[in-house]
Design a protein around this motif. Structure first.
Motif: not given
Length: 435
Positions: A72-83
């Motif tokens: 939900l809340y990415p770290i750098w390029r890790i995490g999609s920012r999607l639900p």
């Protein structure tokens, strides 16, 4: 108030905590039992003592919450920012049992840690391989995920595979009432109550099960009030054979995450996922799985049932789903919360999930429709699904292959469908209109 409700249907809308928590809890309840079950099965299969088992269950709840927050809340390029909601994957279970039983939990954790780093790195370089997964391949994989989940929902509805009362009249009654409540709420309720249809059905089913004596609270008094997670419960050791086997299954997990990401974007956001989102989702899958290994747990992945819940409810607000992730973390830190959630009967969960799993199938069909009905697409979809779904129903067919092939493919229709769809997409000549 109207603005608060409309913000539930926006990724970054501001939603008061009081309104966010019920929707977050709905996501937790949809995936909770599935999240802890792989660890419970692994512990039972290799004879881990009850104290260590409880500690691992606690850890896997915390890891699922952390993984969801990173998506939900990415770290750098890790995490999609999607639900996307993350949890412990069933895909690795049979191989994990085999490695742990023969080489020990330390070897399994070493393979989980290294394999997660491999998958996470692949996600960072998605732009070099993501073209192997055009919309028709993604649509086929999403449809396969939907089909693969239907037996899980049916087994839960009947009481859970292996349960002494499997298919009993009580399970039929409670599962049917739960499903009917979800359906009525989905059809007749208005506004945010319709979006809470799964939670409403679950509460109704739970109350009915409680009245019928199907809920057991006997173990809740033995749980400590507060218990912090345990880092490195097993000392990792590194065996090249175990690592290669686990890496192969990580590729299957990446496939499922890609399919879930595609299904979520198409059903809830009404668009295809972009290259960055795909790669970032896979990176989260891998790197957080490495963290999972540090806590003695098997890898995590995106949970398809929660994709179905997002598709059915339309709730995509990141903060709202983050409250569910925080509930998971609190459930790990305060074991009595986690235990209370484990008292939900399987038949209640089955009644809630049947519609959710069907919504994933619907999303897959919709994606196929947008791909067009060319002869080439027909061959890719029909052959991939028929072989993937058909062959994995007759697992003895795979007995002629090495163990690693059987482990990856024999019981995993999604892996077979994905591999065949990618190969067919590469070798079949393009239609003249596409060339």
């Amino acid at each position: 108030m109207g603005q608060d409700i409309s913000n539930l249907y926006q990724l970054d809308g501001r939603v008061p905590v009081g309104k966010a928590v019920p929707f977050g809890l709905q996501h937790v309840l949809a995936m909770f039992v599935s999240n802890i079950t792989p660890i419970m099965i692994l512990a039972g299969a290799i004879g881990i003592d009850s104290v260590t088992s409880s500690m691992l269950i606690q850890n896997c709840m915390i890891i699922a919450g952390i993984g969801t927050l990173v998506q939900l809340y990415p770290i750098w390029r890790i995490g999609s920012r999607l639900p996307i909601v993350m949890g412990i994957s069933f895909t690795f279970l049979s191989l994990a049992i085999s490695i742990a039983a023969t080489q020990g939990m330390g070897t399994l954790m070493g393979a989980v840690i290294i394999g997660g780093l491999v998958e996470g790195t692949l996600g960072l370089f998605a732009r070099y391989w993501i073209k192997l997964i055009p919309p028709v391949v993604a649509a086929t994989v999403v449809t396969a995920i939907g089909f693969s989940l239907l037996p899980i929902g049916a087994n839960s509805f009947a009481g859970g595979q292996g349960a002494a009362d499997f298919g009993s009249i009580n399970n039929w009654i409670v599962g049917s009432i739960t499903l009917l409540t979800c359906l009525l709420c989905q059809v007749f309720a208005k506004g945010f109550l319709r979006s809470l249809s799964v939670l409403v059905g679950l509460v109704a089913g739970y109350i009915l099960a409680l009245c019928m004596g199907m809920v057991d609270f006997s173990g809740i008094g033995s749980r400590p009030i507060l218990s912090l997670p345990h880092l490195l419960p097993f000392t990792p050791t590194f065996n090249i054979g175990a690592i290669l086997s686990i890496v192969a299954v990580y590729l299957v997990s990446a496939t499922e995450t890609i399919g879930d990401t595609s299904a979520l974007c198409n059903s809830a956001l009404k668009r295809d996922p972009n290259e960055r989102e795909m790669g970032a989702a896979v990176s989260c899958d891998g790197f957080v799985s490495s963290v999972s290994g540090l806590f003695g747990c098997t890898p995590i992945t995106s949970f398809s049932q929660n994709v179905g819940l997002v598709a059915m409810s339309g709730i995509i607000n990141r903060f709202t789903i983050a409250t569910g992730a925080l509930i998971m973390i609190l459930g790990g830190i305060f074991p009595m919360i986690g235990y209370a959630l484990t008292t939900i009967p399987q038949c209640v969960l089955g009644g809630c999930t049947l519609m959710m799993f069907g919504s994933i199938l619907y999303a897959g069909f919709g994606m196929m429709g947008r791909c067009g009905s060319s002869h080439r697409n027909m061959v890719i979809v029909s052959l991939s699904l028929s072989v993937g779904l058909g062959f994995t129903q007759a697992t003895e067919m795979f007995n002629i292959f090495p163990e690693i092939v059987r482990t990856v493919f024999a019981n995993n229709c999604v892996a077979v469908v994905f591999l065949l769809a990618v190969i067919l997409n590469l070798v079949l000549p393009k239609d003249k209109a596409e060339a």
